[in-house]
Design an enzyme around this catalytic site. Structure first.
Site, short mmCIF file in Angstrom:
data_model
loop_
_atom_site.label_atom_id
_atom_site.label_comp_id
_atom_site.label_asym_id
_atom_site.label_seq_id
_atom_site.Cartn_x
_atom_site.Cartn_y
_atom_site.Cartn_z
NE ARG A 41 1.67 10.74 14.91
CZ ARG A 41 0.83 10.50 15.92
NH1 ARG A 41 0.42 11.46 16.72
NH2 ARG A 41 0.42 9.26 16.14
CD GLU A 68 6.14 12.71 17.05
OE1 GLU A 68 5.21 12.38 17.80
OE2 GLU A 68 6.65 11.94 16.22
CB SER A 78 6.15 36.41 7.49
OG SER A 78 4.96 37.02 7.94
#
Lengths: 147, 147, 147, 147, 147, 147, 147, 147, 147, 147
Positions: free
Chosen positions: H89, H92, H115
């Protein structure tokens, strides 16, 4: 020559422009809903008759109507692992449950496969108080390994 | 520590040795058939109680019983595109019908996905005079895109 | 539990040690030559009877005999594009003639595929004054796309 | 300069438009069926004479006729693993039976390969009461490893 | 059974331990230098006689001697694009000059290939005041495309 | 600005149209045959003078002549593993003999590489009663690893 | 039909030309900042109303306004591993901390996932004397594995 | 020498065996929760002191304690695109929102990155009547592109 | 036979156990720092003398000492794109500045490359009030393209 | 809208046409040489002022001048492993020396990375009697892992 891909783009554009649903088109060409959608997206060849009806309801030009009848080279994903979340979930089902499906097919049928050619599928909305459900049924002929 | 993979191998070996079916085991641990199979193949954690029953019916040692309860890192395919024909046909369904399924979900539900988490599936044998059919039902909660 | 892969290694080692040919083994277990080879290489499950005969002629231990009967997860190539030249030439045939085969199947049969499940093949040596020829016949049932 | 790919597209479009079969064209240019198909799909260079006949029967312009005679850079698949089901089944045959074919070639001929250059193939429909069969014959000269 | 890979490792280890060169071994088994090296690295099967001589000069045990005679599954690179700089330079030659070689073969011979089966090669050191040169000669039979 | 790729396409088209061979062009621009071919295929920059002569003999326009002098970004293969059989055989040589070449370079020269930069190659037809041979000579300066 | 991609390009170009910020646009269409950005980049469909407002503030033509309302096929990266450093750092977070996030979700919630569908996110600048910080909050509904 | 991977496996096994949570361990070694988890999973080196405390609370042997202090080679995913749904996920999110995050960082900070080195994160459970939420906060120093 | 990889693991383990720095070892074997590190990590063969000194200072057994002298097959990354952030940053430099480096080499030297064989490098810490800097110097002989 | 890629192509074409060097342009826009080259190749956004000067010296139209100021999506390689030999040598340095650089950074600085953001580089020609050398200096701020 108009390609299947260009014909699919034209069909989708017309569908949006005319405010039609896939169900409307399927009814107009008298074919199953999922088959109709797949065919207009370029994954099945249409008969001359159905292409004609589809061209009529979608107001498509003759070259697109011709392209709908061409034999496709199938394969609709842009990459081996799909990125669109709606499609990816089905890939995830394969990743998590693929061997499970294989075990259960072998247990119920013996060595063989579910045909993806002699095959039909549908997508339904099933009401559920805890949230409606997407029910996708994959229904293919069992083909036993047979020398 | 016994891994989920080793526990799955042990479970499958025991199943073959004892001549049990996945259905037998599912009944013994009182859980759905496909879920049971997936769990024993290492794709779901089992509750202490179910792992105990599974260990009993499959005559598994304690370390395997413990491993069945571990949280898995899911993903059961050896390569992004599966090579086994029984599993490949479902990948092929995705290649040919993936965008069709997406279109129909959007038409019936709007923008969103079928959950692969709040999800159940089953594999059934449906008699057919033209050859029995494998019917796989994928049944997941619809989740609308919602910010 | 002995795996299909280990059983295949054991079968090949025994075949070399005993100086048997695949044809000898096929005859001993009364099965087609290519099927027998594929089964012993771990790509098909053997019936109890054939596994017994194979174990006898190859002097294999009981655990290997059991493994020969297991359901395989098929797929025999180490990489998506095979590197061994003898196998690669068939991949090259696909690269050069794949769309040709597709066109000719569609011309002769309509939309559909050659089944790789209801399928048999053989490899023959055909004498030819200009150099003997390898003739591989792939013979599968035509499956029409059928909703 | 018209490319082989553009010439192939033009040839296929003309074939569809004129309602010709590959068999019709093969006969018109007096060449084997599969070779003709492969050549028009851009995988073989045509002789001046055959390109001329093909251009005639397919009513192709001069630049396409010229392109048909060019030396191709071969390779007809869009991805290393083909996605079209009709073509994929042949890749699956390689995945399942590749090492089997290798073993049988070595058993019958010794160390070497089937040539994919000194090679011919055909695709035939063989009637069968249980369903007609696609029979693909791959026929290449054996080439022994020879230093 | 000792594999070709294990036999190759054993041969290389023995060569280092005994302080032999590939040239020494090639002379001992009376075979071309590059062929000998490739065979001991597991890419060619050895005849019984040569394997015997190689085992003698390299003081290899019987199981390794047997493995040297096995038919290999060829392919010696760890990844599709080699990472070792000495090997990579030849891949780079392909990247920069591959189409050049293709053009020149077609110009001098017509449509066809250089066989990599009916093939020999050698690697020589050629003195040069500006720095000695590695000269690799690839020498394969021309095979015309021939249906 | 005309790219190296467009210039290469233009040069090849002109060569075909004018019926020239690579040898004709190499002679006209007074450069080695393989270098000339590679340069016109876009893998080497040409001097102003040679680009001028090439443009003259191939009747190329000024923008193409300019592009021939540009510094290329080298790399001529469409995919990491080439699909064209004529080119693939050289990749196969690398797969089968890569480590052999590496061993022999180290044996004859010590640790280092054959330069692919200080490098020349040629492709020759060598008559042979058993079938003429393609002889490709790769000739690069040895570069020792040197800190 | 204007595609989502073309509409995104048009929106970004208009934004630059008009000197608007994403925050300006989000305010104009009365939607969350990150959602607005994602939608205009083509990853969410807009309602008719919001597309209208967006078209107004960005002075977009009607076809772009229509495209903003289309259902997207999501996936915004050019390659599986992103190359742009600003985006790559988030991939690096996944590489280094992915299993950590998984462990902590399971510890706090049990077996399940953070939804990427019922999901919102924001990007904020947090002042810090040692250098201001980028704070990205990913906020999704927990979905338990539930059969 | 015990590797970081083996040490991570040992730590996880001990944690399960002792019934400890990551929070328990983090408290015991007095370090942030997510950092502790990542460090024990092998993605950060621990100081001598913290490794000592971790070894104490997890009852780990000395070689594991030593391994916890080693500098890791970071990277925790088995494949470029993760298959486990809980981890996927987040991939995604990158696929759908990666360019959105990039745009918003540039809008608020100018050209630069968040960073992933001067970085902290946490995972929290936020109660919500519509279902509790997983809230992951990624918090890294902004680094402007600076020559 | 001990492999280069095993020897590298043994060397690193000994270095950690004995509390030595790479600088200590480089001094002990009287070789440049980066070369010494690379050699002990298995990327360069050591002379008999240096391997002896390294074995002495690192208290390595004879088989490891022998392995340090073997010719390596070079290539130290686990995947084409490295995942470790410290190494990745150099890949990122290539992604962002690769064509820039190429342009500047061509501008200053003409067509050619920086040798990675006749090559030395070092890594230095350069104090800077705004934060110390890592300065990596890559220093290779220019090699002009030369036929 | 002109893209960064199109602007880069236009800049390079203008540079060639006007016979300017990167050094000339860097001086004209008063910026470091490597930064200037990278920016014009599309990997850095230019300030309004510098874009103006660059447009002046390169005689670029306004749309290109605008594109030079856009924020880039960075990443300049056509494939994960570069094929151009001049660029590849730097990838080879990573393959051979990547872990060496990592070890030396950790030895001199502790756990952390060389920033590729707070970073500068240059390419110099260093005269050497044995052949001039390409010296590339990579100079980035050290960033310690810091929670």
């Amino acid at each position: 020559m108009t390609t299947k891909k260009e014909a699919a783009d034209a069909a989708v554009a017309a569908k949006v422009r005319l405010g039609l649903s896939w169900a409307d088109i399927a009814e107009a060409i008298d074919a199953p809903l999922a088959w109709t959608t797949a065919a207009l997206l370029g994954q099945h060849p249409m008969s001359k008759e159905r292409a004609g009806k589809a061209a009529e309801v979608l107001e498509l030009p003759t070259d697109v109507e011709a392209a709908l009848q061409l034999q496709p080279t199938r394969g609709a994903l842009d990459s081996p692992v799909p990125t669109d979340p709606t499609i990816y979930r089905f890939y995830e089902v394969l990743q998590v449950y693929g061997p499970t499906i294989k075990e259960l097919i072998h247990e119920q049928f013996g060595d063989g496969i579910m045909s993806a050619i002699n095959f039909r599928m549908d997508v339904r909305r099933v009401p559920d108080p805890a949230g409606d459900r997407v029910v996708v049924t994959l229904d293919g002929k069992f083909l036993p390994y047979q020398w």
